[in-house]
Design an enzyme around this catalytic site. Structure first.
Site, short mmCIF file in Angstrom:
data_model
loop_
_atom_site.label_atom_id
_atom_site.label_comp_id
_atom_site.label_asym_id
_atom_site.label_seq_id
_atom_site.Cartn_x
_atom_site.Cartn_y
_atom_site.Cartn_z
N ARG A 37 15.40 53.83 63.84
CA ARG A 37 16.63 53.26 63.27
C ARG A 37 16.27 52.14 62.32
O ARG A 37 15.50 51.23 62.67
CB ARG A 37 17.52 52.74 64.41
CG ARG A 37 18.72 51.90 63.98
CD ARG A 37 19.54 51.52 65.21
NE ARG A 37 20.60 50.57 64.92
CZ ARG A 37 20.56 49.27 65.23
NH1 ARG A 37 19.48 48.76 65.84
NH2 ARG A 37 21.57 48.48 64.93
N ARG A 78 32.67 37.49 61.74
CA ARG A 78 31.86 36.42 62.34
C ARG A 78 32.46 35.05 62.06
O ARG A 78 33.24 34.88 61.11
CB ARG A 78 30.44 36.45 61.77
CG ARG A 78 29.70 37.76 61.98
CD ARG A 78 28.34 37.72 61.32
NE ARG A 78 27.62 38.98 61.44
CZ ARG A 78 26.85 39.32 62.46
NH1 ARG A 78 26.69 38.47 63.46
NH2 ARG A 78 26.23 40.48 62.49
N LYS A 224 29.60 55.42 65.18
CA LYS A 224 29.38 54.47 66.27
C LYS A 224 30.73 54.15 66.91
O LYS A 224 31.63 53.63 66.25
CB LYS A 224 28.72 53.20 65.72
CG LYS A 224 27.33 53.44 65.15
CD LYS A 224 26.82 52.25 64.38
CE LYS A 224 26.58 51.04 65.27
NZ LYS A 224 26.03 49.90 64.49
N THR A 282 22.61 50.22 73.35
CA THR A 282 22.86 48.80 73.62
C THR A 282 22.29 48.33 74.97
O THR A 282 22.73 48.78 76.03
CB THR A 282 24.36 48.43 73.57
OG1 THR A 282 24.95 49.00 72.40
CG2 THR A 282 24.52 46.92 73.53
#
Length: 486
Positions: A37, A78, A224, A282
């Site tokens: 990845r 964020r 995802k 994860t």
């Protein structure tokens, strides 16, 4: 071939500073990595191209095919930056998320945000979860571009930590302007897969696919699953994707960690039933960022995903920035192989009552049924596109499937499929079945996969060189050459 080949569950490892050297990449390939990845949240296009080139060189040197997956950053929402780098929040503190605040002016009472739309996406009593659940804020009021909150769970909040809305509902587009440019880079890299972050519906997947094809890319689109809305639209998203990734970090923040185990099992089952690949991701081996062995909880986590039927288990920071990237891949490989020895990992009722729509799918299913009821040593599928091995891989079995193709792109693509090993196959000049059968057996003998007396199932089409043409299955015994003719 060594034991790595017989591990059916695939390992996807993230490249980063910890894996920069050719020596480490060589060891990663030897340890059993199947796909790498490239995280486009970090690094330049030149760095990503260099990493793709180096891993492909390492794979070639080891006689293997390793796929390359580009992971787009997506609309990560964020907090901005603090004057002192971080603050300490306490329970019941008042704290403001202020879209008008300059980027570097955060303090004990407020901080800027990277997503100006956020004040219009939230309302009183909504819950905002920061830093993957470490900080929890309840919205008390919204005034213009200011979100006034009360701290429910305190702790240290530092620069650039992510923000999620519990329950979902943020309006940010799945593909940002940066992502659209990065898709062009993915095409130049010849990425085998491109993962899109935070898709809400099938339209997001279609757009990514269109942009990749326009840029000249051949890779498959991976969705995802990390938004609550994606769960609501999961069938249409999965249908439009070649694979889904269960991104348990952001998804757990949005739906609640306690919901994740059931959702993971449901998504694995659904994707396999729809003939799609599924990746479980994860924190699977998180402790190995700093320790050379996994915790028992991590061993159980990986093993349970294997038993549930996941195609792929993924490593993120463990290999990108961790201290033991090679040891982590090796440990994960051992866990997968041992989990696959359990009877539940090799039994399947997949599509047993289904009407098939194409001859090549019917051949794939017939091959797996035959293999599971006959003492077959291996299945060899001559393939152009990789579709037949994909269908075969949906059936749980302990019998290795070898995907033989003349196309490097196909060989790299099938590296993501559970139970499928890609093998380079030479171009056949006379295009005859007898020659093809003989070469298949010769290749498997050379790889050390079979020996005299073993039964092998071979699948191929009448028009070798044409995608979607698989229409024949043949059972041969190694060493009995007369049986290899049509």
């Amino acid at each position: 071939m060594d034991n790595v080949v017989y591990r059916r569950t695939k390992i996807l490892a993230t490249l980063g500073p910890a894996t920069e050297s050719p020596e480490v990449l060589d060891r990663l390939v030897k340890a059993g990595v199947d796909v790498v990845r490239l995280n486009f949240s970090h690094g330049s296009p030149e760095e990503h191209q260099a990493r793709a080139d180096k891993i492909r060189a390492a794979a070639k040197a080891n006689g293997r095919f390793v796929g390359v997956l580009v992971d787009l950053q997506g609309p990560k929402i964020r907090v901005s930056r603090f004057k002192k780098g971080s603050i300490q929040l306490k329970h019941n503190d008042d704290f403001c998320l202020n879209a008008d605040l300059p980027r570097d002016d955060g303090d004990q009472t407020q901080v800027g945000i990277t997503y100006p739309q956020l004040p219009r996406d939230v309302k009183k009593n909504d819950v905002l979860v920061l830093d993957d659940g470490m900080i929890v804020l309840r919205v008390m009021s919204v005034e213009g571009n200011k979100i006034h909150t009360s701290v429910q769970v305190g702790g240290t909040l530092s620069d650039g930590k992510g923000i999620n809305l519990k329950g979902g509902g943020l309006s940010a587009d799945a593909l940002t302007d940066k992502d659209k440019e990065d898709i062009k880079t993915a095409a130049l890299i010849e990425a085998d897969y491109v993962a899109i972050s935070f898709p809400r519906n099938a339209g997001d997947v279609k757009l990514a696919k269109l942009l990749l094809r326009e840029a000249g890319g051949h890779g498959g689109i991976i969705s995802k699953i990390e938004r609550a809305e994606a769960i609501d639209n999961i069938k249409s998203i999965t249908e439009e994707s070649c694979a889904i990734m269960i991104a348990r970090g952001d998804l757990g923040v949005e739906i609640g960690d306690e919901q994740l185990p059931a959702i993971q099992k449901r998504l694995i089952k659904l994707s396999r039933s729809m003939n799609r690949v599924v990746i479980t991701a994860t924190q699977m081996m998180e402790s190995m960022r700093e320790n050379p062995i996994p915790t028992r909880a991590e061993v159980f986590d990986v093993a349970n995903a294997v038993l549930d039927g996941t195609d792929v288990v993924m490593l993120s920071a463990e290999t990108a920035t961790g201290s033991f990237p090679v040891e982590t891949v090796a440990a994960m490989s051992r866990i997968c192989r041992n989990a696959e020895q359990q009877s539940g990992a090799s039994k399947s009722h997949h599509r047993i009552n289904t009407t098939f729509l194409a001859a090549d799918e019917a051949i794939a299913m017939a091959s797996m049924y035959t293999a599971n009821h006959l003492k077959v040593r291996a299945i060899a599928s001559l393939t152009e596109s990789g579709s037949t091995p994909l269908w075969m891989s949906r059936i749980s079995s302990g019998i290795p499937i070898y995907s033989l193709s003349t196309h490097e792109i196909t060989n790299r693509k099938v590296s993501l499929y559970r139970g499928v090993t890609p093998v380079d196959f030479p171009v056949i000049e006379d295009n005859s079945h007898a020659t093809a059968n003989k070469i298949v057996i010769d290749v498997l003998l050379e790889e050390g996969v079979v020996k005299d007396g073993d039964l092998v199932i071979i699948t191929k089409g009448d028009l070798m060189g044409t995608g979607g043409g698989t229409n024949a299955m043949k059972i041969v015994k190694v060493g009995e050459m007369p049986n290899l003719a049509d």
